[in-house]
Design a protein around this motif. Structure first.
Motif, PDB file in Angstrom:
ATOM      1  N   LEU A 375       5.377   4.542   7.416  1.00 18.10           N
ATOM      2  CA  LEU A 375       5.239   3.764   8.662  1.00 18.10           C
ATOM      3  C   LEU A 375       3.428   3.296   8.549  1.00 18.10           C
ATOM      4  CD1 LEU A 375       7.369   5.272  11.318  1.00 18.10           C
ATOM      5  CD2 LEU A 375       7.707   2.927  10.136  1.00 18.10           C
ATOM      6  N   PHE A 376       2.833   4.483   8.371  1.00 22.26           N
ATOM      7  CA  PHE A 376       1.392   4.344   8.348  1.00 22.26           C
ATOM      8  C   PHE A 376       0.852   3.356   7.444  1.00 22.26           C
ATOM      9  CE2 PHE A 376      -2.747   7.069   8.625  1.00 22.26           C
ATOM     10  CZ  PHE A 376      -3.526   6.161   9.673  1.00 22.26           C
ATOM     11  N   TYR A 377       1.236   3.446   6.438  1.00 21.96           N
ATOM     12  CA  TYR A 377       0.976   2.278   5.140  1.00 21.96           C
ATOM     13  C   TYR A 377       1.240   1.008   5.448  1.00 21.96           C
ATOM     14  CZ  TYR A 377      -1.562   4.562   1.452  1.00 21.96           C
ATOM     15  OH  TYR A 377      -2.461   5.359   0.492  1.00 21.96           O
ATOM     16  N   THR A 378       2.578   0.935   6.196  1.00 19.47           N
ATOM     17  CA  THR A 378       2.978  -0.537   6.675  1.00 19.47           C
ATOM     18  C   THR A 378       2.093  -1.119   7.620  1.00 19.47           C
ATOM     19  OG1 THR A 378       5.244   0.322   6.059  1.00 19.47           O
ATOM     20  CG2 THR A 378       4.947  -2.057   7.516  1.00 19.47           C
ATOM     21  N   GLU A 379       1.590  -0.245   8.529  1.00 22.70           N
ATOM     22  CA  GLU A 379       0.827  -0.936   9.623  1.00 22.70           C
ATOM     23  C   GLU A 379      -0.672  -1.162   8.976  1.00 22.70           C
ATOM     24  OE1 GLU A 379       1.545  -1.992  12.369  1.00 22.70           O
ATOM     25  OE2 GLU A 379       3.647  -1.187  12.272  1.00 22.70           O
ATOM     26  N   ILE A 380      -1.066  -0.319   8.066  1.00 26.92           N
ATOM     27  CA  ILE A 380      -2.613  -0.547   7.189  1.00 26.92           C
ATOM     28  C   ILE A 380      -2.388  -1.951   6.535  1.00 26.92           C
ATOM     29  CG2 ILE A 380      -3.806   0.131   5.535  1.00 26.92           C
ATOM     30  CD1 ILE A 380      -3.424   3.165   6.425  1.00 26.92           C
ATOM     31  N   GLY A 381      -1.218  -2.049   5.894  1.00 25.26           N
ATOM     32  CA  GLY A 381      -0.900  -3.477   5.089  1.00 25.26           C
ATOM     33  C   GLY A 381      -0.966  -4.632   5.827  1.00 25.26           C
ATOM     34  N   ARG A 382      -0.769  -4.545   7.109  1.00 25.63           N
ATOM     35  CA  ARG A 382      -0.833  -5.798   7.960  1.00 25.63           C
ATOM     36  C   ARG A 382      -2.131  -6.091   8.296  1.00 25.63           C
ATOM     37  NH1 ARG A 382       4.325  -6.331  10.210  1.00 25.63           N
ATOM     38  NH2 ARG A 382       5.732  -4.361  10.149  1.00 25.63           N
ATOM     39  N   SER A 386      -4.971 -10.267   1.026  1.00 23.35           N
ATOM     40  CA  SER A 386      -4.287 -10.319  -0.273  1.00 23.35           C
ATOM     41  C   SER A 386      -5.311  -9.933  -1.198  1.00 23.35           C
ATOM     42  CB  SER A 386      -3.603 -11.449  -0.523  1.00 23.35           C
ATOM     43  OG  SER A 386      -4.290 -12.508  -0.401  1.00 23.35           O
ATOM     44  N   ASP A 387      -5.629  -8.724  -1.351  1.00 21.51           N
ATOM     45  CA  ASP A 387      -6.745  -8.410  -2.544  1.00 21.51           C
ATOM     46  C   ASP A 387      -6.208  -7.459  -3.526  1.00 21.51           C
ATOM     47  OD1 ASP A 387      -9.001  -7.198  -3.841  1.00 21.51           O
ATOM     48  OD2 ASP A 387     -10.331  -7.955  -1.950  1.00 21.51           O
ATOM     49  N   ALA A 388      -6.007  -7.704  -4.668  1.00 19.76           N
ATOM     50  CA  ALA A 388      -5.237  -6.894  -5.497  1.00 19.76           C
ATOM     51  C   ALA A 388      -5.957  -5.461  -5.936  1.00 19.76           C
ATOM     52  CB  ALA A 388      -5.116  -7.551  -6.885  1.00 19.76           C
ATOM     53  N   ALA A 389      -7.449  -5.587  -5.850  1.00 22.74           N
ATOM     54  CA  ALA A 389      -8.192  -4.298  -6.237  1.00 22.74           C
ATOM     55  C   ALA A 389      -8.120  -3.463  -5.183  1.00 22.74           C
ATOM     56  CB  ALA A 389      -9.728  -4.870  -6.340  1.00 22.74           C
ATOM     57  N   ILE A 390      -8.186  -3.565  -3.814  1.00 29.92           N
ATOM     58  CA  ILE A 390      -8.066  -2.624  -2.768  1.00 29.92           C
ATOM     59  C   ILE A 390      -6.365  -2.288  -2.757  1.00 29.92           C
ATOM     60  CG2 ILE A 390      -8.322  -2.247  -0.273  1.00 29.92           C
ATOM     61  CD1 ILE A 390     -10.932  -2.439  -1.729  1.00 29.92           C
ATOM     62  N   GLU A 428     -10.851  -0.513   4.856  1.00 32.23           N
ATOM     63  CA  GLU A 428     -11.552  -1.443   5.488  1.00 32.23           C
ATOM     64  C   GLU A 428     -12.329  -2.424   4.437  1.00 32.23           C
ATOM     65  OE1 GLU A 428     -14.248   0.563   8.471  1.00 32.23           O
ATOM     66  OE2 GLU A 428     -12.842   0.417   9.873  1.00 32.23           O
ATOM     67  N   ALA A 429     -12.480  -1.773   3.241  1.00 30.66           N
ATOM     68  CA  ALA A 429     -12.901  -2.756   2.097  1.00 30.66           C
ATOM     69  C   ALA A 429     -12.154  -4.366   1.731  1.00 30.66           C
ATOM     70  CB  ALA A 429     -13.399  -1.984   1.045  1.00 30.66           C
ATOM     71  N   GLY A 430     -10.987  -3.972   2.283  1.00 30.69           N
ATOM     72  CA  GLY A 430     -10.207  -5.156   2.085  1.00 30.69           C
ATOM     73  C   GLY A 430      -9.475  -5.667   3.291  1.00 30.69           C
ATOM     74  N   ALA A 431     -10.099  -5.256   4.561  1.00 34.93           N
ATOM     75  CA  ALA A 431      -9.457  -5.790   5.853  1.00 34.93           C
ATOM     76  C   ALA A 431      -9.783  -7.255   5.958  1.00 34.93           C
ATOM     77  CB  ALA A 431     -10.491  -4.985   6.973  1.00 34.93           C
ATOM     78  N   GLU A 446     -17.797   2.123  -5.726  1.00 37.18           N
ATOM     79  CA  GLU A 446     -17.689   3.924  -5.280  1.00 37.18           C
ATOM     80  C   GLU A 446     -16.469   4.262  -4.614  1.00 37.18           C
ATOM     81  OE1 GLU A 446     -20.110   6.146  -4.945  1.00 37.18           O
ATOM     82  OE2 GLU A 446     -21.479   4.807  -6.118  1.00 37.18           O
ATOM     83  N   LEU A 447     -15.699   3.247  -4.128  1.00 36.29           N
ATOM     84  CA  LEU A 447     -14.320   3.293  -3.578  1.00 36.29           C
ATOM     85  C   LEU A 447     -13.446   3.805  -4.699  1.00 36.29           C
ATOM     86  CD1 LEU A 447     -13.766   0.418  -1.050  1.00 36.29           C
ATOM     87  CD2 LEU A 447     -14.334   2.754  -0.603  1.00 36.29           C
ATOM     88  N   ARG A 448     -13.595   3.110  -6.030  1.00 32.50           N
ATOM     89  CA  ARG A 448     -12.675   3.426  -7.094  1.00 32.50           C
ATOM     90  C   ARG A 448     -12.957   5.058  -7.560  1.00 32.50           C
ATOM     91  NH1 ARG A 448     -13.213   4.202 -12.108  1.00 32.50           N
ATOM     92  NH2 ARG A 448     -15.690   3.762 -12.141  1.00 32.50           N
ATOM     93  N   ARG A 449     -14.337   5.161  -7.456  1.00 37.42           N
ATOM     94  CA  ARG A 449     -14.895   6.644  -8.086  1.00 37.42           C
ATOM     95  C   ARG A 449     -14.096   7.687  -7.172  1.00 37.42           C
ATOM     96  NH1 ARG A 449     -21.334   5.645  -9.102  1.00 37.42           N
ATOM     97  NH2 ARG A 449     -21.168   4.405 -10.981  1.00 37.42           N
ATOM     98  N   ALA A 450     -14.141   7.519  -5.762  1.00 37.43           N
ATOM     99  CA  ALA A 450     -13.500   8.341  -4.929  1.00 37.43           C
ATOM    100  C   ALA A 450     -12.203   8.716  -5.213  1.00 37.43           C
ATOM    101  CB  ALA A 450     -14.021   7.840  -3.365  1.00 37.43           C
ATOM    102  N   VAL A 451     -11.462   7.342  -5.178  1.00 37.68           N
ATOM    103  CA  VAL A 451      -9.818   7.466  -5.334  1.00 37.68           C
ATOM    104  C   VAL A 451      -9.773   8.145  -6.760  1.00 37.68           C
ATOM    105  CG1 VAL A 451      -8.003   5.978  -5.843  1.00 37.68           C
ATOM    106  CG2 VAL A 451      -9.375   5.560  -4.149  1.00 37.68           C
TER     107      VAL A 451
END
Length: 748
Positions: A375-382, A386-390, A428-431, A446-451
């Motif tokens: 549910l959390f991920y679904t709400e984040i997706g809203r 539409s950014d493929a990288a994020i 938020e980088a893809g908000a 930097e986000l890619r390195r952290a993930v």
């Protein structure tokens, strides 16, 4: 302090801020404050008089006798006849109060000594009643705005070069307003009983917004660098026994409504002061489980066949589940990860069925963790564009996050959990409020390195999330510092532009006051309002209005007017003519053009200049870029509605750095912009983006109209982070589905 107003027909000069013996900076600050107060109070007083007249007419209509009716109608007639005198008197008395800000307090005020017998006098009953009523009104509104008045008194102490002012001594305090109204109300020439009625209307329709006015005055003085960092936080002492006791759950020390209304001013990567962190809350997690159980029961009843039979079912153990998730997490990059947590769950159960040869299920607690995270991920997706990288980065985080959620339930109930901070930074980088053209490649790297760090190293140790988040937050803080530097440059430029505009206005007003009704040749008047206005503007900016240079240029202006005015025989000396020509060259005119302009100003239609030369000079002036050219005039708009006026007042109290969300129209696109600065004088507001780059300038009036129409929203602390908004939506959906009246309590 008592203010006085000269009676009609009196020649006694009234003190004004312009003539007061005040330091230049203090005078300027008080002039800005007076402009704010006079603008607000004039509207409120006009509204008060209108309401007073309506009530008088209503009382006359409902009068029980003809005498009462005649009395009310006579008061109404007198009020309508004299109402135009009240507001100017009120504002003039406020200005007089402000001019005495540096006057020493009287001996009685300083020592508190009671007046002697010689100072006492008999008063009429009505006079005493009026004084008591106004004092009661002032005391009530002092208590309602006690803290803002305390801060305002400290700032007035700085302006006065004296100790802090109390509420009774403040020139714009509730007691001063009461005294001023009492004196100004005599202009209406109504009876004491009618004045008592007027004071009650004043209490209901003017003083109701006084606390907001005090906040606005504090904000203006802070912007003028009068104790800009002044704040007051009361210290509440707690006994040692209370410190050892655990605080009761669901008890908030601060009004939640007030917390929700607090605007956020933090840059991405910074946390707002006072943001709740929250410890692990077992009761909150139990509440979540109860809500999920109720949701599960409800969904089961809606399925064909009713609820499940509830018989024993084979379930995966926690160790088996974590082992299967670890295998799924270690998939190579070239393999596509599961699209969502439902796919993850189905993949795990399919693998377990192959191994056991029968259908296998998750335990209740494990199933709850999957459902909540899904549910959390679904709400984040809203909230994402539409950014493929994020989207790929968020998908890769799913498996490590569900492993963490199974072992650390604090992930769901702690706002400042390192994993939630990391998830928020990636999301938020893809908000949707961040336009694609403002995408930051360095941040994405930097986000890619952290993930990658989390996916490669997480094996049950929550410290992996914390280490990845520390590195990422450091990069975000560096970005915030760079944005602050860029923003500061734009704010300084905007303030410089405002100073130039104000100096140009003052120069124009000075010329108009000197010219007045005198008839000048049209071309000379054009030169005065263009070329010579630039000279006065530059002199004012460089030297100020108290300088000898400014006075010398004003004297030159008078000489020019005298030399060109119809019916006068003034003459400009050769030395002054040379000074005029030199001043024109300093604002960028070529020597030849400066000489030609000087000849026109000194002698009017110069004998040696024909019409052709004046036409040529006029064309040069028209093509030349003038000093401090103002923006295009704003279109005439209808008067603000009450809702728009409330929004406008609220905007003027907001701190610099407040974030706004703008609805860009029919496309549904929303962007966030930061209010870096606004001018209480010109009403201009400066907005920057997340990098501190200037993106827009508009008036607070326009912004207030958009807010009232719902196209602009203030981002509050509670809803500033994307994950917090998403989690609130999850709790709201669960609470609505199961009928829970307080779903937000599970949100630490």
């Amino acid at each position: 302090m008592s203010a006085t107003f000269e009676p009609l027909g009196s020649s006694i000069p009234r003190p004004t801020l312009a003539s007061a013996a005040l330091p230049r900076r203090v005078r300027r600050v008080l002039e800005h404050l007076y402009a704010l107060v006079s603008d607000e109070m004039s509207r409120q007083l006009e509204h008060m008089l209108g309401e007073f007249e309506q009530q008088l007419f209503k009382h006359a209509d409902q009068a029980r006798s003809s005498a009462q009716q005649a009395s009310h109608l006579e008061t109404l007639r007198t009020t309508r006849l004299n109402r135009a005198d009240l507001v100017p008197r009120f504002l003039a008395l406020i200005e007089t109060e402000l001019t005495t800000v540096r006057d020493p307090a009287s001996a009685v005020e300083e020592t508190g000594i009671a007046p002697t017998f010689r100072d006492m006098r008999l008063v009429e009953h009505g006079e005493a009643d009026e004084a008591n009523l106004l004092h009661t009104i002032a005391a009530r509104h002092e208590s309602r705005a006690s803290l803002p008045l305390l801060l305002l008194g400290q700032r007035f102490g700085v302006l006065a070069g004296a100790p802090a002012f109390d509420a009774e001594r403040l020139p714009v305090g509730p007691y001063a307003f009461g005294r001023i109204l009492s004196e100004a109300a005599h202009a209406l020439q109504i009876t004491p009983e009618a004045r008592m009625h007027l004071y009650r209307v004043y209490d209901q329709h003017v003083m109701q917004g006084y606390a907001q006015l005090v906040e606005t005055m504090n904000a203006l003085l802070a912007r003028e660098n009068v104790l800009p960092s002044l704040s007051f936080v009361p210290i509440r002492n707690r006994s040692s026994s209370h410190r050892d006791e655990a605080p009761p759950r669901r008890t908030e020390p601060v009004d939640p409504a007030a917390a929700r209304e607090r605007p956020t001013t933090a840059w991405p990567g910074q946390s707002d002061a006072g943001a709740a962190s929250g410890a692990i809350d077992e009761e909150a997690f139990s509440m979540l489980q109860e809500m999920l159980a109720a949701r599960r029961d409800l969904m089961g009843k809606l399925r064909p066949g009713g609820a499940d039979a509830g018989g024993p079912r084979p379930t995966m153990s926690r160790d088996e589940l974590l082992g299967a998730l670890a295998s799924l997490q270690s998939l190579p990059l070239h393999q596509t990860p599961p699209r969502n947590l439902t796919d993850v769950r189905q993949t795990l159960l399919a693998q377990a069925r192959q191994q056991r040869g029968e259908a296998t299920f998750l335990s209740r607690e494990d199933s709850d963790a999957f459902e909540l995270l899904d549910l959390f991920y679904t709400e984040i997706g809203r909230e994402l564009r539409s950014d493929a990288a994020i989207g790929n980065l968020l998908n890769r985080l799913q498996v490590p996050l569900v492993r963490l959620a199974l072992e650390d339930r604090g992930f769901f109930v702690r706002n400042e959990h390192p994993a939630r901070q990391l998830l928020n930074a990636v999301a938020e980088a893809g908000a949707h409020w961040l336009p694609k053209e403002e995408n930051d490649p360095q941040l994405n790297e930097e986000l890619r390195r952290a993930v990658d760090h989390v996916v490669d190293n997480y094996d049950g140790d929550a410290g992996v999330f914390e280490s990845a988040n520390v590195q990422l937050q450091e990069h975000l803080r560096t970005m915030a510092r760079k944005a602050e530097v860029a923003e500061r440059r734009h704010v300084e430029a905007a303030r410089g532009k405002e100073k130039l505009v104000m100096a140009k206005r003052q120069a124009g007003e000075a010329i108009e006051s000197i010219v007045q009704e005198q008839k000048l040749p049209k071309f000379v008047h054009t030169l005065l309002t263009q070329a010579w206005t630039d000279v006065l503007t530059l002199t004012l900016l460089r030297n100020g209005e108290d300088s000898e240079e400014w006075q010398r240029q004003l004297e030159a202006t008078r000489a020019i007017v005298d030399a060109n005015a119809a019916g006068q025989r003034g003459q400009v000396s050769n030395a002054m003519g040379e000074d005029i020509e030199a001043a024109l060259t300093q604002v960028g005119y070529h020597t030849e053009d400066a000489g030609a302009i000087t000849r026109q100003l000194v002698t009017g239609t110069a004998a040696n200049d024909d019409a052709a030369s004046r036409t040529e000079l006029a064309l040069k002036l028209k093509s030349r870029t003038r000093l401090g050219t103002e923006d295009a005039p704003r279109p005439e708009l209808p008067q603000r509605t009450l809702q728009e006026q409330d929004c406008w007042r609220h905007l003027r109290t907001l701190p610099f750095g407040t974030w706004f969300e703008f609805d860009l129209g029919d496309t549904g696109e929303i962007v966030r912009r930061r209010l870096s600065w606004f001018s209480p004088v010109t009403d201009n507001a400066l907005f920057v983006n997340q990098r501190g780059q200037r993106v827009a300038e508009q008036s607070l009036d326009s912004l207030a109209r958009q807010m009232a129409a719902g196209r602009v929203r203030i981002v509050t602390v509670e809803k500033s982070r994307l994950v917090d908004r998403a989690w609130s939506a999850v709790m709201g959906a669960l609470g609505h589905l199961v009928g829970n009246s307080a779903p937000s309590e599970a949100h630490a």
